[in-house]
Design an enzyme around this catalytic site. Sequence first.
Site, PDB file in Angstrom:
ATOM      1  N   ASP A  30       0.845  -0.905   0.231  1.00 49.04           N
ATOM      2  CA  ASP A  30      -0.447  -0.162  -0.231  1.00 49.04           C
ATOM      3  C   ASP A  30       1.301   1.208   0.194  1.00 49.04           C
ATOM      4  OD1 ASP A  30      -3.122   0.467   0.318  1.00 49.04           O
ATOM      5  OD2 ASP A  30      -1.791   1.968   1.578  1.00 49.04           O
ATOM      6  N   ARG A  61     -15.011   1.754   7.460  1.00 51.90           N
ATOM      7  CA  ARG A  61     -14.901   0.721   6.758  1.00 51.90           C
ATOM      8  C   ARG A  61     -13.431   0.108   6.482  1.00 51.90           C
ATOM      9  NH1 ARG A  61     -13.964   5.083   3.651  1.00 51.90           N
ATOM     10  NH2 ARG A  61     -12.249   5.002   2.050  1.00 51.90           N
ATOM     11  N   LYS A  94      -0.202   2.665   5.664  1.00 52.54           N
ATOM     12  CA  LYS A  94      -1.710   1.638   5.875  1.00 52.54           C
ATOM     13  C   LYS A  94      -0.750   0.115   6.494  1.00 52.54           C
ATOM     14  CE  LYS A  94      -4.661   3.702   3.948  1.00 52.54           C
ATOM     15  NZ  LYS A  94      -6.182   3.809   2.603  1.00 52.54           N
ATOM     16  N   ASN A 121      -7.928   1.788  -8.375  1.00 57.04           N
ATOM     17  CA  ASN A 121      -8.246   2.609  -9.904  1.00 57.04           C
ATOM     18  C   ASN A 121      -7.312   1.613 -11.269  1.00 57.04           C
ATOM     19  OD1 ASN A 121      -4.236   2.327 -10.396  1.00 57.04           O
ATOM     20  ND2 ASN A 121      -5.051   2.965  -8.184  1.00 57.04           N
ATOM     21  N   GLU A 139      -5.341   2.249 -13.724  1.00 57.20           N
ATOM     22  CA  GLU A 139      -4.319   1.917 -14.027  1.00 57.20           C
ATOM     23  C   GLU A 139      -3.164   0.809 -13.903  1.00 57.20           C
ATOM     24  OE1 GLU A 139      -2.975   3.944 -16.030  1.00 57.20           O
ATOM     25  OE2 GLU A 139      -0.719   3.439 -16.218  1.00 57.20           O
ATOM     26  N   CYS A 159      -9.489 -12.533 -18.747  1.00 62.63           N
ATOM     27  CA  CYS A 159      -9.024 -11.582 -17.727  1.00 62.63           C
ATOM     28  C   CYS A 159      -9.572 -10.254 -17.950  1.00 62.63           C
ATOM     29  CB  CYS A 159      -7.647 -11.155 -18.431  1.00 62.63           C
ATOM     30  SG  CYS A 159      -7.329 -10.949 -19.595  1.00 62.63           S
ATOM     31  N   CYS A 213     -14.840   6.602  -4.812  1.00 63.00           N
ATOM     32  CA  CYS A 213     -15.188   6.869  -2.681  1.00 63.00           C
ATOM     33  C   CYS A 213     -15.360   8.288  -2.059  1.00 63.00           C
ATOM     34  CB  CYS A 213     -14.366   6.069  -2.456  1.00 63.00           C
ATOM     35  SG  CYS A 213     -14.587   3.898  -2.540  1.00 63.00           S
ATOM     36  N   CYS A 255      -7.970 -10.931 -27.275  1.00 59.91           N
ATOM     37  CA  CYS A 255      -7.267  -9.741 -26.070  1.00 59.91           C
ATOM     38  C   CYS A 255      -6.306 -10.138 -26.701  1.00 59.91           C
ATOM     39  CB  CYS A 255      -7.745 -11.313 -24.595  1.00 59.91           C
ATOM     40  SG  CYS A 255      -6.960 -10.706 -23.479  1.00 59.91           S
ATOM     41  N   CYS A 257      -4.819 -12.333 -23.095  1.00 65.77           N
ATOM     42  CA  CYS A 257      -4.273 -14.221 -23.416  1.00 65.77           C
ATOM     43  C   CYS A 257      -3.963 -14.513 -24.954  1.00 65.77           C
ATOM     44  CB  CYS A 257      -5.580 -13.945 -22.870  1.00 65.77           C
ATOM     45  SG  CYS A 257      -6.598 -13.876 -21.053  1.00 65.77           S
TER      46      CYS A 257
HETATM   47 ZN   LIG Z   1      -7.126 -11.652 -21.548  1.00 66.78          ZN
END
Ligand SMILES: [Zn+2]
Length: 340
Positions: free
Chosen positions: A59, A70, A85, A130, A132, A170, A186, A244, A247
């Site tokens: 983190d 939460r 964290k 996120n 990214e 994926c 959030c 893909c 993949c």
């Molecule tokens: Zn894939």
Amino acid sequence: MDASPPDRYSRQERFAPFGAEGQRKLRSARAAIAGCGALGSFHAAALARAGIGGLRLIDRDYIEWNNLQRQWLYEERDAAEALPKAVAAARRLARINAEVAVEAETADLTAANVDDLLSGVDVILDGTDNFETRYLINDWCVDRGVPWIYGAAVGSYGIVMPVLPAETACLACLYPEPPSGAQPTCETAGVLNSITAAVAALQVSAAMQILSGHADCVPRRITTIDVWTGEIRQRRQPGPQPDCRACAERRFPYLDSGRRAPISLCGRNAVQIHERSRPLDLAALGERLAALGEVRSNEFALRFFIAPYEMTVFPDGRAIIKGTQDTGVARSLYARYIGA
Ligand SMILES: [Zn+2]
């Protein structure tokens, strides 16, 4: 610490599909948790209580008061101290189950460090916020053949999908491009703690199946939940898609370390400046900055208050600058107070 009593895990061993054999496998397994916010702190606590062998906690952030609603592992004093964290989570996990080998990594998961941070584990749980970073995890996992469990929650809504490379679709199969335009976060749309728990619980269940030798039981489904309307929907998760880029074509653009800008918006009213291989002496920096504004520091991070800004600096040179969304302002503050 003495070894645990033999019945420590008896209630889950008694669950026949898991059994003592599942427990033995879990005990020698390791998971990485990418992001230790609401989802990740639930993953970590659940897997530690279940008796996993090792956890790597990744983190980049520190605990704030608005996290406590939460983020299950953290307490008021963690927010008061603004602990990273990963560090606070590791301390708490040591009190929950001292037999689990926990590695705390206060770092931003990027193409430059993804090999170091994700290698050597059996599954990765997504606790990021996120796309990214999710595509980075996806590319690394499909490339290496390591399973990961996608999960996301905002408002009252959440989604879960396991990614078993070569067996299931994926993230890039289903969403070739990250969503365009501003997405609810959030910070902007809020989030209920019950949806984060629901999503994280499903992710943990899939991880437990994989780690106990029952990967074949992982539901090949995409599950969406809305805890406010009570709607739960599932659709069949297809196999790897023939078109893909990851993949099928084995193209992994997110693993290209030149891709990421060295500076980015960090969700709320904050900008993150990433630096690589720029270790800082926080004690020396703190002495220097004390003449200019309020400095609070511990061994993990230094916070410097210069109104209306607040800078949190980590030993690897990374900084989170609060009080602006202007990357130019952030860069100039970094240059002025930390060094160009
Ligand atoms: Zn894939």
